[in-house]
Motif scaffolding. Structure first.
Motif: not given
Length: 181
Positions: A1-25
């Motif tokens: 798969m090709p890499y796709k950069r996160p499409m977030t507005k400048k100055g905002f948190f990116k999705k990967y800066e939010y931590v996902y917890d699989e156990e508690y979903d």
């Protein structure tokens, strides 16, 4: 798969800066608040929302969301774990060796179909008709590749073979006559 950069507005948190917890979903925002699962959309995305009370007085809200109802929403696809796995593979040495071959193999197929088989523009109306047309074009392309590969690896008859072929031209047709010696 090709890499796709996160499409977030400048100055905002990116999705990967939010931590996902699989156990508690659930997701954990940078201010240690929990985004809970609320619903799944028809497109297969699970939505996680933060309580507006938590967002109202948050010091990081300007870097998080600009929604009028003060709610942060994160969407996660049902198959997101496979995307994350593909992203992990992207950082391996094997991927760095193989990925440059993509332009010679995969992207070449699309380029050939675009140039030679009429995939540049659609001539039909409707998604289903165009999808079937594309399938037919790619099936023909695969058959062409298979026949070329088959011809490349076909054994040529040896001089000691009992079968011999002779080509003759008769009435503007080329005939192949095979006979046993």
């Amino acid at each position: 798969m090709p890499y796709k950069r996160p499409m977030t507005k400048k100055g905002f948190f990116k999705k990967y800066e939010y931590v996902y917890d699989e156990e508690y979903d659930c997701y954990l925002c940078p201010n240690d608040k929990i985004l809970m699962y609320t619903t799944t959309t028809r497109n297969g995305y699970r939505q996680y929302k933060l309580d507006p009370k938590d967002c109202k007085d948050c010091p990081l809200r300007n870097k998080c969301t600009k929604s009028k109802n003060m709610t942060k929403v994160i969407e996660r696809h049902l198959w997101e774990e496979f995307r994350e796995y593909a992203d992990e593979i992207r950082h391996t040495m094997e991927w760095k060796e193989i990925y440059p071959q993509r332009k010679e193999t995969i992207e070449r197929v699309f380029a050939d179909c675009k140039e030679n088989n009429g995939l540049r523009f659609t001539r039909l109306k409707g998604l289903k008709k165009n999808q079937q047309n594309a399938w037919l074009i790619f099936a023909c392309h695969n058959l062409k590749k298979m026949s070329l590969l088959r011809g490349k690896y076909r054994k040529k008859p040896s001089k000691n073979s009992i079968y011999h072929s002779k080509y003759t031209k008769k009435n503007n047709f080329i005939l192949k006559i095979t006979y046993i010696q």
